[in-house]
Scaffold this motif. Structure first.
Motif, PDB file in Angstrom:
ATOM      1  N   ARG A 177       0.826  -1.210   0.000  1.00  0.00           N
ATOM      2  CA  ARG A 177       0.000   0.000   0.000  1.00  0.00           C
ATOM      3  C   ARG A 177       0.864   1.266   0.000  1.00  0.00           C
ATOM      4  NH1 ARG A 177      -4.869   1.993   4.139  1.00  0.00           N
ATOM      5  NH2 ARG A 177      -5.333   3.846   2.901  1.00  0.00           N
ATOM      6  N   ASP A 178       0.602   2.131  -0.956  1.00  0.00           N
ATOM      7  CA  ASP A 178       1.360   3.369  -1.119  1.00  0.00           C
ATOM      8  C   ASP A 178       0.461   4.553  -0.767  1.00  0.00           C
ATOM      9  OD1 ASP A 178       2.696   5.614  -1.965  1.00  0.00           O
ATOM     10  OD2 ASP A 178       3.067   4.884  -4.003  1.00  0.00           O
ATOM     11  N   PRO A 179       0.826   5.326   0.251  1.00  0.00           N
ATOM     12  CA  PRO A 179      -0.067   6.413   0.668  1.00  0.00           C
ATOM     13  C   PRO A 179      -0.254   7.480  -0.410  1.00  0.00           C
ATOM     14  CG  PRO A 179       2.067   6.619   1.741  1.00  0.00           C
ATOM     15  CD  PRO A 179       2.060   5.288   1.048  1.00  0.00           C
ATOM     16  N   ARG A 180       0.667   7.555  -1.350  1.00  0.00           N
ATOM     17  CA  ARG A 180       0.530   8.579  -2.393  1.00  0.00           C
ATOM     18  C   ARG A 180      -0.648   8.302  -3.303  1.00  0.00           C
ATOM     19  NH1 ARG A 180       5.640  11.346  -2.313  1.00  0.00           N
ATOM     20  NH2 ARG A 180       6.828  10.153  -0.791  1.00  0.00           N
ATOM     21  N   THR A 181      -1.009   7.046  -3.461  1.00  0.00           N
ATOM     22  CA  THR A 181      -2.159   6.753  -4.324  1.00  0.00           C
ATOM     23  C   THR A 181      -3.373   6.260  -3.549  1.00  0.00           C
ATOM     24  OG1 THR A 181      -1.260   4.550  -4.702  1.00  0.00           O
ATOM     25  CG2 THR A 181      -0.757   6.215  -6.360  1.00  0.00           C
ATOM     26  N   THR A 182      -3.141   5.735  -2.363  1.00  0.00           N
ATOM     27  CA  THR A 182      -4.286   5.155  -1.642  1.00  0.00           C
ATOM     28  C   THR A 182      -4.528   5.812  -0.290  1.00  0.00           C
ATOM     29  OG1 THR A 182      -2.924   3.478  -0.570  1.00  0.00           O
ATOM     30  CG2 THR A 182      -3.865   2.899  -2.710  1.00  0.00           C
ATOM     31  N   GLY A 183      -3.689   6.778   0.063  1.00  0.00           N
ATOM     32  CA  GLY A 183      -3.938   7.512   1.292  1.00  0.00           C
ATOM     33  C   GLY A 183      -3.457   6.800   2.539  1.00  0.00           C
ATOM     34  N   PHE A 184      -3.999   7.259   3.655  1.00  0.00           N
ATOM     35  CA  PHE A 184      -3.502   6.844   4.953  1.00  0.00           C
ATOM     36  C   PHE A 184      -4.506   5.968   5.701  1.00  0.00           C
ATOM     37  CE2 PHE A 184      -1.286  10.782   3.955  1.00  0.00           C
ATOM     38  CZ  PHE A 184       0.028  10.405   4.182  1.00  0.00           C
ATOM     39  N   PRO A 185      -3.995   5.138   6.604  1.00  0.00           N
ATOM     40  CA  PRO A 185      -4.885   4.258   7.372  1.00  0.00           C
ATOM     41  C   PRO A 185      -5.966   5.026   8.148  1.00  0.00           C
ATOM     42  CG  PRO A 185      -2.627   3.535   7.610  1.00  0.00           C
ATOM     43  CD  PRO A 185      -2.582   4.846   6.878  1.00  0.00           C
ATOM     44  N   PHE A 186      -7.091   4.400   8.238  1.00  0.00           N
ATOM     45  CA  PHE A 186      -8.274   4.970   8.879  1.00  0.00           C
ATOM     46  C   PHE A 186      -8.289   4.600  10.361  1.00  0.00           C
ATOM     47  CE2 PHE A 186     -12.694   3.811  10.137  1.00  0.00           C
ATOM     48  CZ  PHE A 186     -13.227   5.090  10.201  1.00  0.00           C
ATOM     49  N   HIS A 187      -8.412   5.606  11.211  1.00  0.00           N
ATOM     50  CA  HIS A 187      -8.387   5.391  12.657  1.00  0.00           C
ATOM     51  C   HIS A 187      -9.779   5.587  13.239  1.00  0.00           C
ATOM     52  CE1 HIS A 187      -3.915   5.315  13.442  1.00  0.00           C
ATOM     53  NE2 HIS A 187      -4.015   5.470  12.135  1.00  0.00           N
ATOM     54  N   GLY A 188     -10.514   4.520  13.274  1.00  0.00           N
ATOM     55  CA  GLY A 188     -11.917   4.608  13.674  1.00  0.00           C
ATOM     56  C   GLY A 188     -12.125   5.031  15.119  1.00  0.00           C
ATOM     57  N   ALA A 189     -11.391   4.440  16.022  1.00  0.00           N
ATOM     58  CA  ALA A 189     -11.623   4.725  17.436  1.00  0.00           C
ATOM     59  C   ALA A 189     -11.280   6.173  17.775  1.00  0.00           C
ATOM     60  CB  ALA A 189     -10.824   3.763  18.315  1.00  0.00           C
ATOM     61  N   GLU A 190     -10.195   6.667  17.192  1.00  0.00           N
ATOM     62  CA  GLU A 190      -9.824   8.062  17.462  1.00  0.00           C
ATOM     63  C   GLU A 190     -10.867   9.014  16.877  1.00  0.00           C
ATOM     64  OE1 GLU A 190      -7.778   5.749  16.455  1.00  0.00           O
ATOM     65  OE2 GLU A 190      -5.809   5.900  17.417  1.00  0.00           O
ATOM     66  N   LEU A 191     -11.342   8.677  15.686  1.00  0.00           N
ATOM     67  CA  LEU A 191     -12.365   9.510  15.056  1.00  0.00           C
ATOM     68  C   LEU A 191     -13.612   9.565  15.938  1.00  0.00           C
ATOM     69  CD1 LEU A 191     -13.384  11.098  12.543  1.00  0.00           C
ATOM     70  CD2 LEU A 191     -14.203   8.927  11.635  1.00  0.00           C
ATOM     71  N   ALA A 192     -14.048   8.417  16.382  1.00  0.00           N
ATOM     72  CA  ALA A 192     -15.246   8.365  17.230  1.00  0.00           C
ATOM     73  C   ALA A 192     -15.019   9.188  18.502  1.00  0.00           C
ATOM     74  CB  ALA A 192     -15.597   6.923  17.579  1.00  0.00           C
ATOM     75  N   ALA A 193     -13.822   9.054  19.075  1.00  0.00           N
ATOM     76  CA  ALA A 193     -13.546   9.760  20.327  1.00  0.00           C
ATOM     77  C   ALA A 193     -13.586  11.266  20.137  1.00  0.00           C
ATOM     78  CB  ALA A 193     -12.185   9.332  20.878  1.00  0.00           C
ATOM     79  N   SER A 194     -13.292  11.720  18.905  1.00  0.00           N
ATOM     80  CA  SER A 194     -13.226  13.163  18.669  1.00  0.00           C
ATOM     81  C   SER A 194     -14.602  13.808  18.529  1.00  0.00           C
ATOM     82  CB  SER A 194     -12.404  13.435  17.406  1.00  0.00           C
ATOM     83  OG  SER A 194     -13.151  13.088  16.251  1.00  0.00           O
ATOM     84  N   MET A 195     -15.656  12.996  18.529  1.00  0.00           N
ATOM     85  CA  MET A 195     -16.982  13.562  18.278  1.00  0.00           C
ATOM     86  C   MET A 195     -17.721  13.844  19.584  1.00  0.00           C
ATOM     87  SD  MET A 195     -16.796  13.461  14.946  1.00  0.00           S
ATOM     88  CE  MET A 195     -18.456  13.698  14.343  1.00  0.00           C
ATOM     89  N   ARG A 196     -18.484  14.930  19.564  1.00  0.00           N
ATOM     90  CA  ARG A 196     -19.165  15.360  20.791  1.00  0.00           C
ATOM     91  C   ARG A 196     -20.189  14.374  21.312  1.00  0.00           C
ATOM     92  NH1 ARG A 196     -21.285  21.467  20.366  1.00  0.00           N
ATOM     93  NH2 ARG A 196     -22.011  20.996  22.482  1.00  0.00           N
ATOM     94  N   GLY A 197     -20.837  13.661  20.406  1.00  0.00           N
ATOM     95  CA  GLY A 197     -21.910  12.762  20.838  1.00  0.00           C
ATOM     96  C   GLY A 197     -21.440  11.388  21.274  1.00  0.00           C
ATOM     97  N   THR A 198     -20.133  11.204  21.343  1.00  0.00           N
ATOM     98  CA  THR A 198     -19.611   9.886  21.701  1.00  0.00           C
ATOM     99  C   THR A 198     -19.436   9.748  23.205  1.00  0.00           C
ATOM    100  OG1 THR A 198     -18.469   9.717  19.593  1.00  0.00           O
ATOM    101  CG2 THR A 198     -17.664   8.295  21.373  1.00  0.00           C
ATOM    102  N   ALA A 199     -19.911   8.643  23.746  1.00  0.00           N
ATOM    103  CA  ALA A 199     -19.766   8.384  25.179  1.00  0.00           C
ATOM    104  C   ALA A 199     -18.542   7.522  25.457  1.00  0.00           C
ATOM    105  CB  ALA A 199     -21.008   7.683  25.713  1.00  0.00           C
ATOM    106  N   TYR A 200     -18.278   6.578  24.596  1.00  0.00           N
ATOM    107  CA  TYR A 200     -17.153   5.671  24.838  1.00  0.00           C
ATOM    108  C   TYR A 200     -16.473   5.335  23.524  1.00  0.00           C
ATOM    109  CZ  TYR A 200     -14.211   1.976  26.507  1.00  0.00           C
ATOM    110  OH  TYR A 200     -13.099   1.247  26.819  1.00  0.00           O
ATOM    111  N   SER A 201     -15.158   5.352  23.530  1.00  0.00           N
ATOM    112  CA  SER A 201     -14.416   4.836  22.389  1.00  0.00           C
ATOM    113  C   SER A 201     -13.079   4.288  22.851  1.00  0.00           C
ATOM    114  CB  SER A 201     -14.199   5.917  21.327  1.00  0.00           C
ATOM    115  OG  SER A 201     -13.480   5.366  20.248  1.00  0.00           O
ATOM    116  N   GLY A 202     -12.772   3.088  22.409  1.00  0.00           N
ATOM    117  CA  GLY A 202     -11.488   2.499  22.768  1.00  0.00           C
ATOM    118  C   GLY A 202     -11.054   1.497  21.727  1.00  0.00           C
ATOM    119  N   ARG A 203      -9.758   1.209  21.738  1.00  0.00           N
ATOM    120  CA  ARG A 203      -9.238   0.184  20.828  1.00  0.00           C
ATOM    121  C   ARG A 203      -8.580  -0.920  21.656  1.00  0.00           C
ATOM    122  NH1 ARG A 203      -6.026   2.963  17.746  1.00  0.00           N
ATOM    123  NH2 ARG A 203      -7.513   3.303  16.056  1.00  0.00           N
TER     124      ARG A 203
END
Ligand SMILES: Cc1ncc(C[n+]2csc(CCOP(=O)(O)OP(=O)(O)O)c2C)c(N)n1
Ligand SMILES: Cc1ncc(C[n+]2csc(CCOP(=O)(O)OP(=O)(O)O)c2C)c(N)n1
Ligand code: SF4
Ligand code: SF4
Ligand code: SF4
Ligand code: SF4
Ligand code: SF4
Ligand code: SF4
Ligand SMILES: [Mg+2]
Ligand SMILES: [Mg+2]
Lengths: 80, 256, 358, 194, 358, 256, 194, 80
Positions: F156-182
Motif C-alpha cells: 500500500r502506497d499512501p501517495r495513491t491510496t492515502g492513509f490508514p483509517f483510525h476509527g476509534a480516534e475519530l469516534a472519540a473526537s466527536m461530541r456525541g460519543t460516550a465511549y471509544s477504545g481500541r
C-alpha cells in the motif's frame, strides 16, 4: 470632489442593498421605490460626489451588477 | 478638473471568467460574491486553461453556466468522487469542487471523508449556509443548535439531531490535507481574507501537495427568513460563534 | 489478426479485453464474484500508466466512472448485484449527460446479499428494464464464453463511444469463474468521432469550454428525449444481436442467455444426439432484445422453452416476443440441483424438460 | 358561473402562489370542488412560479388545463406564453407596474392594474399580489372578497405576519377599487413603472 | 365513517394518510418535489410520540426503513427519482428478508438531476420492473387525486403487512402539489396476523429470538424463490386494481395512470361532450398490472391511446396486454406544451390526439 | 486425592449465549474470541432480553446465527443506519452493530460519521483486520502502509491510496460519543482488557449517554498469508504500532 | 478418450481447486478445448469448494454437467451428494484418510486413497490434493503426469513456493504409486485415519 | 499434581494452535498429525498433570472447542 462613479446594471441588480450597506462613504441609497425591469427595488447612486472609487460596492455586489470607475486626470493616466 | 481632462479607469467590473448574464441566486445570497472570488483567483493564478470544476446539486449547481472554464455537475453528493477520477486521469489539471453543506456534510460525507483519507489533490469550495438552501431550508448537518428550519420546526435539538458538522476542522485533522480554512465574505475585510485563503488552497493544489478545502460561511436569506442585512449580523454573531474563521492547516508537504 | 491463446477465466478476460480496448482507468470495489477483475486491473494498470482507484463503495465507484467518462478517456468498472444496485443513481446521471462508459456486471444470486456471491441470473429485469430513474436505456451485452467476454468488452467500449451510452456487459458467477482457452486479439471497429465534449481543461481544446449539467434545465425536455428516442431506435435497428444453434427444423426452441445458454446448448447437443429436433436461440444483446428473431424462430418451432437461472424474467420478454402465438415454457431456478454451494441447473435437467415437452 | 379557472404567473417572491391558495381556500365554502396547483421549482430561486386554481360545482376532472377563463401576469417574461392561455371571452390581468406590454388580442378583456405601484404606495411592494387578487375578485365575482379576508386571517393569525393583516386587507380592497374605477390602459402608467 | 373535509395538497395527504394508518416512524431526506411530506412528518410525528429522522442521504434513509420495518412497526419514507434510485440496494434487502414497508415516490422528470424537481412520469419502468437486483417485486399503487393518495397510503400499509412486501405509492409533481378537498377517514381492513418475526428484544417475546439474514444461505434458494412466486401469484390474483371511466361503447380507449389519468379523463369528458365515444382505463396498481382488463377493454374499443408523461414506458405494458391485436398509439412527453418551468401535457392536447384518431 | 473424592467444576465452557454448533471463521481468526467476549458481556450485564444486534456483510455477517439474541444483518455498510432506526423506535432496547473495517471505514463511512454526528445511542463492535476479509483480502482503509494485498500487489502506497483509517480516534473526537477504545485479544491479558472495554461501552449505552464504540484489532491469517501464530506477532509489532490500544473516551454525560 | 470430465470436491484449504487448475493447465497441451470451473464462495471460509474440469478434443458446450466420468471426494460431507455424480462405469476417488465411508454403488470403480495420511508422511498434510491428482492421472491417463509437473513448475517457479516443488512432485508420484499398488478398500486404513 | 483437565471438542477444533501457544504451563502440544473429522490437525492435551485449570486455553480458543474443568476435592466443593 467627485473621484469616481459607479454604474448599476439594472437588469442584474436584485435589490439586496449590500452595496449601500458597505459603501463606507454613504454614496448609495438603499433600495426603496425604484423598480427594476425584473421587479426588484433598485439602490440609487445618491451621493456621487462622495465616491472615491474604492470598488467595495462592486466587489460586494453578489450579482455582478456594479461597475466602478475611477476618474483619473489625463496627465496622471499618461504617467501610469 | 474638467470632464475632458478625465479618463474613467475601471476599478471593479465583472471578472473575465464570469460568463455574461444574470445568475439565479436569491437577493442577498453571498454565493455570487464567492463565485466572483473564484473567478478572480483562477484568473490571477493563470490556471483557467487547466481548471475543471464540479458542482453539486445545491444552489451552486448552475455555476457550470457561470464560470468560463471546463465544468460539470448538478449531482447532489459525490462531487469529490467525480473530481477524483478527473484528477487521477489528468493529473496536470486543476480540479475543484463546489459543494453545499447539505451535500458535503450529509449525502457526500462518505465520499468527502474517503477523499480526505486518500489525500486527493483537489480543491473543495465548501459553502456552509447552515441549511439545505435549494430544497427549501431543511435542517442540514451544519444547522446551528436551536435554529428553526422546516424539518426542525421547534429548533434544532442536539439530543435528537446531534451536533453541527465542522468541515474545515475535520479536513485539517487529516494527514493528506494540504490546506484547510474557514472564511466568510460578509464584510469587505473578510472578503479579502477569503480570497487569500482561496488562492492559498489552489496554490497548494498547483504545487501538488494534497487535499485543499476552503469553507465559506454564507447566508440564505429566504430560508433563514432574514433580510440580507440581518443575515450579516447573524453570520457575525451566530455563525462565527459556532464556526470560527481561520486557517486550520497549510503545509507545503505531506509526510508520506 | 490471430493472437496468442491462453487459459483464461472469464473475469480475467474482462480485464484483458478492456486493456486491449485501450481502457487504462478502472474504478473498483471488492465484491464476489467479480473480485478477480478488480485485482487484475489493480495489478496490470499501473504497469501501463493507467490508474486503479478503489473508493469507499460502489456508489462512489460509479461517480468516478461518471467523472472519468467525462474526461473522454475509456473507463470501466465491474461489480456484482448489490454493488450494481448502488450504482443506479450514477448510471442515470451518466445517461443524462450521455457519457459513454462500460460496466461489467457479474451477477450473483438473489435479492439482498443473496448467497453472498454464488451463481444466479436474477438481475435480468434490473439490467434491461429499470435500474435508475428517468426512462433511459443502457445497451446490454451477454457473452457466454471467456472468448466472448474478451471480445465483447472491446465491442462494449466501441458501442459506448459510438452512441454515447452506458454499455453493460452482463456475466455471472459461472462465466466469471470458468477458465477456457481464449485467443488474445484486438478487434477492429469503424473509426469514431473526436470527443470534443470532453473535460480536460480549455487549454487542451484551443480555449473551447465544455460544460455538462446533469439536468434538462437548459437543453430542453423534449429535445433531450427526442434525441434519446432517435438514438434508441437506431440501436434497436443496428445493434440487436443473437445467435441460433441447430434451429433448422427444430420442433422446440430453447431460449437462454449467458451461462444458461451454454447449459442449454449442451442439452441441445444431447437431444439431437438422441434424435430430437431441438434448437437454441441465444440473445446476445438483452437490450436491444432480439424480439423479432425469437418470434420467427419460436413460431417456426411451435414451442418454446426458456431456461434461466432466475424465478423468471427473460421469459417475460420471450412471451412478449411470441405474443401468445405459441406456448412458452419455463425452466427456472427451481430446477436447480441443490446440493453444492447453492445449486446449479445442469444440462441433464434441461434435457429432461426437453424430453417432457417434445 | 358553475366554475372558475384562473392561472397566476410570476417569479419567485412575487406571491403568485399565495394569490392562488387564498382563492382556493376562500372558494371551498362556496363550491363543492376546489383544486389548486402551484407550479414552481424550489431548485430555481427567482424562477418561474405559477399556479392554477379551479373552483367548481362539478367534479374537477383535471386540475390543469391549457386555456382558462382568467390569467394573471405579474412579470414581463410571461406575457408571451400566458396571453394565449386565456379562453376567447376570458380575462387577462397584468401588473402594469412591471409589465410594460400592451396586449393586442381583441377577443379577451384585459385589465392593466398598476399593482406593484399601488403596493409600494401602501407601504410594501410585496402586497402587489393581493392588489391583483382584489381586482380579480371584483371583476369576476368568483367569491366574495370577505371570504378571502377570512382565509388571510386564518393564515396570519397568531404568526409573525399578524401585524400585516390590515395592510393585506387594504391591498385587496385597493385592487377591487382599481377595477371599480378602471379606465383602461394608459401609456403614462407604464412609463412610471420603472 | 365520514370525516372532516380539508383542502389538502397531495404531499400532505401522504403524511395524513400514514398517520391515519398508524405509522409513527418516518425517515426522510430533502428532495423536491416531496419536501412537504418530510416537513409534515417532522412537524407532526413528535407530537404523537413518533419519530422523524433525517439521516445523511437516501441510501441511509432506506436502511433506516429496513431497520424500522424489522421492528414490526409501520414505517415509511418518501422520496423522488434520484433519491429512489439510491434506495434500490436497500429495497432489495427488504425483499430478501420480506420486511413490510411503504415508500412514496413522488416522481420528478428525467434521468440524472432532470429538471430538478418538476413534473414527469419517467420512473415507470424503474418502479414496476427493476430497480434493485434479485428479481423481486414491489407492489405499486398509483393514486390520481389527493383523496386517493390519502386512502391508498392506508391501503399500502395494509398490503405491505399482509404480504410482507414493499409497497410503493407512486405520485408525481402534479399530484404532490395539487390541493383538493379530502375527507379524513380511517379505512378498515381485514385483521392482520401478529408480527412474531419482529426484532424488539427477546424479553418482549417470551424469550423467543428473531433472526433475519439478508441472504439465501440457510433458508435455501428454491424455498425462498418458490415462496416469492406463490406470493406474487396471489397478489396478481387478488390485488390487481384499475378503474374504467366512460368505457361503455367506447371506440377509442385511453390508458393513463396518475396525474395523466386526470388529464386524460378531462379529455374524455370533452370528447364525449363533442359526441365522440372515448373511454379511459386507468391502472391503479402498476404492479400487478391490469393486463387482462386492458386487453378486454382495448379489444372492445378496437384502438388504444396511451397518454404518459414519459418517452414511453407504460405503453410497453399496454402493448403486451393487447398483444398486437389492436393498434396502440402513444401521446408521450414530446406532446408537452413547453413554456412553463418544464412544460405539461394538457387536456387540450390529448383531445386533439383523440380527434385525430377517432 | 482419589478420583471419587473429586468434583469437576467447569471453569470455562462455551458461553450460554453462544448458539451450539461450529462457526465458519478460519483457523486462527480472532473473531471467535471476540464473539465469545460479546456473549459473556451481554450475559453478565443481564441485557440478553433487550439486546438487538446488527451484523454487516463481512465475515461477522453470520453472527446472526451464533448469538442467542435478536439479530439481523448481512448487509455491507449501513449497519449503524439500520441500528439507529431500531433504537429510535425502541429506545429501551440495547442495540449494537458488528462491522468490519472495510465496512465501517469505506462503504459505511458516511453512515458511521453521520451517526457519530447525531450521537446515536448505539454500541459498535468494530473489527479491524486491515483488509476486506470476506472477499479475499483486498486493501481496506485500514490496511497498513506497505502491506501487500490483492489490490495493492506492490504494497500500500499512501501517495495513491492515502492513509490508514483510525476509527476509534475519530469516534472519540466527536461530541456525541460516550465511549471509544481500541483493544486486541491477541494475548490473554489483552483479552481481559478488551472485555472490560466492551462492558464499559455497553454500560454507557445502558445509561443512555451516547455513541459507544470498541475497535478490535484482529488477524486474518489466510489473507495476511501468515500462520495463526505469526499473526500474533504481526499484531503486536505492526498493527499496534499504527493502531495504539487504549481508551480514548469514556464520559458519563454528553454536554448538550 | 476424446474427452475427460472430472469434479473435485473439498472444503476451503484442501486444495480441490488447485487439483483442477493443474489438470486444466496440463490438459491444454494435449487437447484443443479445456474448461475449468471452480465453484466456491469467498464469503464462506472453510465452506464447500469444488471444481469441474473438462478437457476435450471437441468444443465444450457446457462447462458444467451433473454426471461426470470421474469424481474426487476430499471430505466426508460430500460423499452423499457426489457419489451420485459419477457416470455408470465411471470412477470415484476418495481421500480415505478423512472420508470413512464405504461406497455401495456397484456400477462404478471406487478408489480409496489415503491421501492425507500419505501427505502427512511426506511432511505436509496440504499436499493431499496432489496425491489424489497423481492417483487420478495414473488411473485415467487423462494427461501424462509430467505435464502436470510442468504446470506446477510454472506456478511455483520464482515465488515463495519454489522450495516446495520437490515435495509436490513427490506427492504426485506417491499418488500414482498408490494406484499402481492399489489393493481396494481396507477397513484398518479407515480406522487409522482420525 | 493434576489440578484440572481440558476437553477438546474435535468437531469444533480447527487446529489453529492458539491453545497450545497460550497455555503457560505447556500442557497442550500443538497440532501435528492427528486429524479431526473435519480434516484439521488437532492439538493434544499432552501434559495433563501440569494443568492448573486456569481456563486460558478455553478463553483463547476462537472455536469454542475447549471446556476446562477444575478438580475440587469433595470437602472443598462442599465448602464453596
Ligand atoms: C440524491 C438526491 N437527493 C436529494 C436531492 C435534492 N437536493 C438538491 S440540492 C440539495 C441540497 C442542497 O443543500 P446544500 O448542499 O447545502 O446546498 P445549498 O442549496 O444550501 O447551496 C438537495 C437535498 C437531489 N438532487 N439528489
Ligand atoms: C454493496 C456491497 N458491496 C460489496 C459487497 C461485498 N462484500 C461483502 S463483505 C465485504 C467487506 C468485508 O470486509 P470487512 O467489512 O472488513 O469485513 P471482514 O470480512 O474483514 O470481516 C464486501 C466488500 C457486498 N456484500 N455488498
Ligand atoms: S449589491 Fe448589487 S444586487 Fe445588491 S442592491 Fe446593490 S447593486 Fe443591487
Ligand atoms: S466605489 Fe466605494 S465609495 Fe464609491 S460607491 Fe462604491 S463603495 Fe462607495
Ligand atoms: S436558496 Fe439560499 S443558498 Fe440558495 S440562492 Fe437562495 S439564498 Fe442562496
Ligand atoms: S477471512 Fe479473515 S476475518 Fe474472515 S473468518 Fe477468515 S480469518 Fe477471519
Ligand atoms: S486450563 Fe490453563 S493450564 Fe490447563 S491446559 Fe488450559 S491453559 Fe493450560
Ligand atoms: S485453540 Fe481451539 S481451535 Fe485452536 S487448536 Fe486449540 S482447540 Fe483447536
Ligand atoms: Mg447549504
Ligand atoms: Mg476487515
Amino acid at each position: 470632489m467627485t473621484r469616481g462613479e459607479i454604474v448599476i446594471e439594472e437588469q442584474l441588480c436584485k435589490g439586496c442593498g449590500l452595496c449601500a450597506k458597505f459603501c463606507a462613504r454613504g454614496c448609495i441609497a438603499p433600495p426603496k421605490d425604484k423598480l427594476s425591469p425584473q421587479g426588484y427595488l433598485l439602490p440609487i447612486f445618491a451621493n456621487p460626489e462622495k465616491c472615491n472609487a474604492c470598488g467595495v460596492c462592486g466587489w460586494m455586489c453578489p450579482d455582478f451588477a456594479i461597475t466602478v470607475y475611477k476618474y483619473i486626470e489625463i496627465e496622471e493616466a499618461a504617467a501610469t | 478638473m474638467r470632464a475632458e481632462d478625465v479618463v474613467k479607469q475601471v476599478v471593479c467590473a465583472p471578472p473575465k471568467l464570469k460568463l455574461p448574464g444574470p445568475h439565479h441566486h436569491c437577493p442577498g445570497c453571498h454565493y455570487g460574491i464567492i463565485l466572483r472570488l473564484l473567478c478572480e483567483v483562477i484568473e490571477e493564478l493563470g490556471i483557467e486553461g487547466q481548471a475543471i470544476g464540479i458542482t453539486g446539486g445545491g444552489c451552486s449547481a448552475r455555476w457550470v453556466a457561470y464560470l468560463d472554464v471546463d465544468m460539470a455537475g448538478g449531482i447532489h453528493g459525490p462531487g469529490v468522487a467525480i473530481a477524483t477520477a478527473i484528477k487521477r486521469i489528468y493529473p496536470e489539471t486543476i480540479v475543484f469542487t463546489i459543494q453545499g453543506d447539505g451535500e458535503l456534510g450529509a449525502i457526500g460525507l462518505g465520499s468527502f471523508m474517503a477523499a480526505l483519507l486518500r489525500g486527493e489533490k483537489l480543491t473543495t469550495i465548501y459553502l456552509n449556509n447552515a441549511c439545505y438552501g435549494t430544497t427549501g431550508g431543511q435542517m442540514a448537518p451544519t444547522t446551528l443548535l436551536g435554529m428553526r428550519t422546516t424539518t426542525t420546526p421547534q429548533g434544532r435539538d442536539p439530543r435528537t439531531t446531534g451536533f453541527p458538522f465542522h468541515g474545515a476542522e475535520l479536513a485539517a485533522s487529516m494527514r493528506g490535507t494540504a490546506y484547510s480554512g474557514r472564511v466568510s465574505v460578509h464584510t469587505p475585510a473578510n472578503r479579502q481574507r477569503a480570497k487569500k485563503a482561496l488562492r492559498a488552497a489552489f496554490q497548494r493544489q498547483i504545487e501538488g501537495v494534497g487535499y485543499t478545502l476552503v469553507e465559506f460561511l454564507s447566508p440564505c436569506p429566504p430560508n433563514w427568513q432574514l433580510s440580507p442585512s440581518d443575515c450579516l449580523t447573524f453570520i457575525e454573531e451566530k455563525m462565527i460563534a459556532e464556526y470560527p474563521l481561520g486557517e486550520f492547516k497549510n503545509v507545503a508537504q505531506i509526510d508520506y | 489478426m490471430t493472437g496468442e491463446k491462453i487459459l483464461c477465466e472469464g473475469n480475467e478476460a474482462v480485464g484483458r479485453g478492456a486493456i486491449y480496448a485501450g481502457c487504462k482507468y478502472f474504478f473498483g470495489y471488492p465484491i464476489t464474484p467479480q473480485n478477480e477483475i478488480a485485482e487484475f486491473m489493480a495489478r496490470e494498470l499501473p504497469q501501463i500508466g493507467g490508474v486503479y482507484v478503489q473508493p469507499e463503495g460502489e456508489g462512489a465507484v460509479a461517480y468516478m466512472l461518471f467523472g472519468g467518462a467525462l474526461t473522454g478517456q475509456r473507463v470501466m468498472t465491474a461489480t456484482s448485484s448489490p454493488g450494481f444496485s448502488l450504482m443506479q443513481e450514477a448510471i442515470s446521471h451518466l445517461a443524462a449527460v450521455e457519457a459513454p462508459a462500460v460496466i461489467v456486471e457479474v451477477m450473483r444470486l438473489g435479492p439482498g446479499a443473496g448467497t453472498g456471491g454464488q451463481q444466479g441470473q436474477t438481475d435480468y429485469r434490473q439490467v434491461t428494464k429499470g435500474g435508475g430513474h428517468g426512462a433511459y436505456r443502457c445497451l446490454v451485452i451477454a457473452p457466454y464464453s471467456a472468448q466472448e467476454i474478451f471480445d465483447f468488452v472491446q465491442l462494449a467500449f466501441y458501442l459506448a463511444d459510438k452512441y454515447r451510452i452506458v454499455v453493460i456487459v452482463l456475466t455471472d458467477f459461472i462465466l466469471g469463474r470458468v477458465a477456457e482457452l481464449i485467443e488474445l486479439r484486438r478487434l477492429d471497429f469503424e473509426p469514431l468521432p473526436q470527443k470534443d465534449w470532453a473535460l480536460k481543461g480549455k487549454a487542451q481544446k484551443e480555449g473551447r469550454r465544455s460544460c455538462h449539467l446533469s439536468g434538462l434545465v437548459w437543453g430542453g425536455v423534449t429535445g433531450y428525449f427526442s434525441r434519446q428516442l432517435d438514438k434508441y431506435q437506431e440501436i434497436v435497428a443496428s445493434e440487436t444481436r443473437y445467435q441460433t444453434y441447430k434451429t433448422e427444423g427444430a420442433q422446440l426452441l430453447l431460449v437462454a442467455y449467458g451461462s444458461m445458454a451454454r447449459v442449454a446448448r449442451d442439452a441441445v447437443d444431447r437431444a439431437q444426439a438422441q434424435g430430437m429436433k431441438v434448437g437454441l436461440l441465444r440473445p446476445i444483446t438483452l437490450w436491444p432484445f432480439p424480439k423479432r428473431a425469437i418470434r420467427e424462430a419460436g413460431l417456426a418451432a411451435g414451442k418454446v422453452l426458456v431456461v434461466e437461472d432466475s424465478p423468471g424474467e427473460l421469459v417475460e420478454d420471450v412471451e412478449v416476443a411470441v405474443g401468445g402465438q405459441v406456448p412458452v415454457h419455463l425452466l427456472n431456478i427451481l430446477a436447480r440441483h441443490i446440493p453444492g454451494p447453492s445449486g446449479l441447473i445442469y444440462p441433464e435437467r434441461v434435457l429432461q424438460e426437453v424430453k417432457a415437452l417434445i | 358561473m358553475s366554475q372558475f379557472q384562473v392561472a397566476v404567473a410570476g417569479v419567485g417572491g412575487q406571491g403568485a402562489l399565495l394569490f392562488g391558495r387564498l382563492l382556493a381556500e376562500a372558494g371551498r365554502s362556496r363550491y363543492e370542488h376546489v383544486s389548486y396547483f402551484p407550479h414552481y421549482a424550489t431548485i430555481m430561486r427567482g424562477g418561474q412560479s405559477e399556479c392554477t386554481v379551479i373552483i367548481s360545482h362539478q367534479e374537477i376532472s383535471s386540475p390543469i388545463t391549457f386555456e382558462l377563463q382568467a390569467v394573471i401576469i405579474m412579470h414581463p417574461q410571461f406575457v408571451e406564453q400566458y396571453q394565449n392561455r386565456v379562453q376567447p371571452g376570458g380575462r387577462l390581468f397584468l401588473d402594469s407596474s412591471v409589465v410594460p406590454h400592451k396586449i393586442t388580442r381583441e377577443d379577451i378583456e384585459v385589465f392593466y392594474i398598476p399593482a406593484t405601484k399601488s403596493a409600494i404606495e401602501l407601504g410594501d411592494d410585496r402586497v402587489a399580489n393581493l392588489v391583483l387578487l382584489g381586482a380579480y375578485l371584483e371583476a369576476t365575482k368568483a367569491v366574495p372578497l370577505e371570504l378571502v379576508e377570512k382565509a388571510l386571517e386564518g393564515r396570519l393569525r397568531g404568526g409573525r405576519g399578524e401585524a400585516l393583516l390590515p395592510l393585506n386587507k387594504e391591498a385587496l380592497r385597493q385592487g377591487a377599487r382599481l377595477i371599480t374605477n378602471y379606465g383602461g390602459w394608459k401609456d403614462d402608467q407604464r412609463r412610471n413603472s420603472y
